[in-house]
Enzyme design. Structure first.
Site, PDB file in Angstrom:
ATOM      1  N   ASP A 122      -4.641  71.607  49.216  1.00 41.57           N
ATOM      2  CA  ASP A 122      -4.494  70.689  49.682  1.00 41.57           C
ATOM      3  C   ASP A 122      -5.983  70.191  50.767  1.00 41.57           C
ATOM      4  O   ASP A 122      -6.703  70.964  51.540  1.00 41.57           O
ATOM      5  CB  ASP A 122      -3.726  71.024  51.173  1.00 41.57           C
ATOM      6  CG  ASP A 122      -3.853  69.633  51.409  1.00 41.57           C
ATOM      7  OD1 ASP A 122      -4.006  68.259  51.061  1.00 41.57           O
ATOM      8  OD2 ASP A 122      -2.235  69.728  52.486  1.00 41.57           O
ATOM      9  N   LYS A 139      -8.118  60.075  53.873  1.00 40.44           N
ATOM     10  CA  LYS A 139      -8.759  60.366  54.819  1.00 40.44           C
ATOM     11  C   LYS A 139     -10.402  59.530  54.266  1.00 40.44           C
ATOM     12  O   LYS A 139     -11.073  59.014  54.727  1.00 40.44           O
ATOM     13  CB  LYS A 139      -8.927  61.314  54.987  1.00 40.44           C
ATOM     14  CG  LYS A 139      -7.596  61.968  55.415  1.00 40.44           C
ATOM     15  CD  LYS A 139      -7.220  61.772  56.918  1.00 40.44           C
ATOM     16  CE  LYS A 139      -5.623  62.395  57.323  1.00 40.44           C
ATOM     17  NZ  LYS A 139      -5.175  61.547  57.759  1.00 40.44           N
ATOM     18  N   TRP A 172      -0.731  71.427  58.780  1.00 39.53           N
ATOM     19  CA  TRP A 172      -0.303  70.790  57.546  1.00 39.53           C
ATOM     20  C   TRP A 172       0.371  72.087  55.942  1.00 39.53           C
ATOM     21  O   TRP A 172       0.443  71.648  55.603  1.00 39.53           O
ATOM     22  CB  TRP A 172      -1.549  70.053  56.754  1.00 39.53           C
ATOM     23  CG  TRP A 172      -1.333  69.111  56.943  1.00 39.53           C
ATOM     24  CD1 TRP A 172      -2.735  68.386  58.607  1.00 39.53           C
ATOM     25  CD2 TRP A 172      -0.772  67.884  56.901  1.00 39.53           C
ATOM     26  NE1 TRP A 172      -2.144  67.232  59.341  1.00 39.53           N
ATOM     27  CE2 TRP A 172      -1.089  66.786  58.559  1.00 39.53           C
ATOM     28  CE3 TRP A 172       0.512  67.530  57.201  1.00 39.53           C
ATOM     29  CZ2 TRP A 172      -0.324  65.465  58.452  1.00 39.53           C
ATOM     30  CZ3 TRP A 172       1.251  67.088  56.914  1.00 39.53           C
ATOM     31  CH2 TRP A 172       0.634  65.324  58.074  1.00 39.53           C
TER      32      TRP A 172
END
Length: 351
Positions: free
Chosen positions: A163, A187, A90
């Protein structure tokens, strides 16, 4: 996984929210009822994360990938430069998106993950330099694909942007150590299509690049995240998740449960030669536990039998293979115990 209690309440209120006789999706986002929901959601999130007053809380369109672009357009105008620490899939994706907009020379990248054969370690650098060198430093505290989590905050002379899509509210953090925190909702917050952005006021004064008004953080702040119609149902579900977390005892409570879940699963992996995890123990993720079967020829059988046992979504990312158990806040300890029992039984059957 979303909390069962939240899903059940949403089911009950789907066609009649707040006794209005309509769904929350059917009312105006500028109605008194929805504005109250939005304000309460922000207050609950501020309480859960102990967010200081000099930070704006934004409910933005898009997921985490949308924010890869938004942080560049909001903070890197006027020949700005940024430093990206890459530790996995990511954070590497964030670098690629940034370079699409401002080119190679404006983005410096520092790889902080070391791979020595099957072993994976993380080296947190000591960042030093002139304050004018970078507008910000960006990193991803939890890499879902790689099963890597950075628990300590990054110390930097430049504003730190994180992030936190897969780690937000899983444990308590000091928000004041970050200039910007962003997180895709899917999430620990709610359904996909919504992002939370927590941005320090001074960051909103940085030079910008040309961009859509919908993705402009300053405009979002000025309009209470309602410059245009927001994803109202996702916002409603996020608000319910915040209430659920508060009722459980807040972030401190779920952090203890998350630690128990992770320890239980890693103990199973480490104590059984049938399974292996390559990440150094101090950087193992509490949210995304990756592991491999020593005999990968049994992978398909493992996944098939797991699904038959009601244990879903265990296949690892296509880039790294193996298995991955995502044990976000809504996953109860009993769910992890059920997985451990299955893993032990499967190993006994095939060893």
């Amino acid at each position: 996984m979303l909390p069962a209690a939240v899903m059940q309440k949403a089911q009950q209120e789907l066609v009649d929210w707040n006794g209005l006789g309509v769904s929350v999706m059917e009312i105006s986002h500028r109605s008194k009822a929805f504005i109250y929901l939005a304000k309460q959601a922000e207050l609950d999130l501020r309480e859960l994360m102990q967010i200081p007053e000099n930070y704006q809380v934004l409910f933005m369109h898009g997921g985490g990938r949308a924010q890869f672009t938004n942080i560049v357009t909001n903070f890197l105008g006027d020949n700005g430069r940024a430093l990206y620490l890459t530790s996995g899939q990511w954070s590497s994706s964030a670098v690629k998106e940034a370079r699409k907009l401002v080119g190679e020379s404006a983005i410096d990248e520092l790889l902080i993950t070391q791979r020595n054969g099957e072993s994976v370690d993380v080296n947190i650098p000591e960042l030093t330099g002139e304050k004018s060198q970078y507008r910000y430093v960006h990193y991803c505290p939890n890499e879902t694909v790689d099963g890597i989590e950075i628990f300590d905050s990054i110390t930097s002379p430049w504003p730190v942007i994180a992030d936190m899509s897969s780690t937000i509210m899983s444990r308590q953090i000091d928000v004041s150590k970050f200039a910007v925190i962003y997180a895709g909702a899917q999430k620990n917050i709610g359904p996909s299509g919504l992002s939370i952005v927590i941005v320090r006021d001074d960051m909103l004064t940085l030079p910008k690049l040309p961009q859509s008004s919908v993705m402009d953080y300053a405009i979002a702040a000025e309009n209470d995240s309602m410059f245009n119609t927001p994803p109202t149902f996702a916002w409603y579900l996020a608000a319910e998740v915040f209430k659920w977390l508060k009722a459980l005892g807040g972030v401190e409570h779920v952090a203890k449960v998350n630690q128990q879940k992770a320890e239980l699963l890693y103990q199973c992996i480490d104590s059984n030669p049938f399974y292996t995890n390559s990440v150094k123990k101090s950087f193992r993720s509490n949210m995304n536990v990756t592991f491999k079967l020593v005999d990968d020829k049994l992978d398909k059988q493992f996944l098939a039998q797991a699904e038959q046992a009601g244990l879903l979504a265990l296949k690892g990312h296509r880039v790294v293979g193996g298995m991955r158990a995502s044990i976000y806040n809504a996953m109860p300890l009993a769910g992890v115990q059920r997985l451990v029992d299955f893993m032990q039984a499967f190993a006994d059957e095939h060893q």
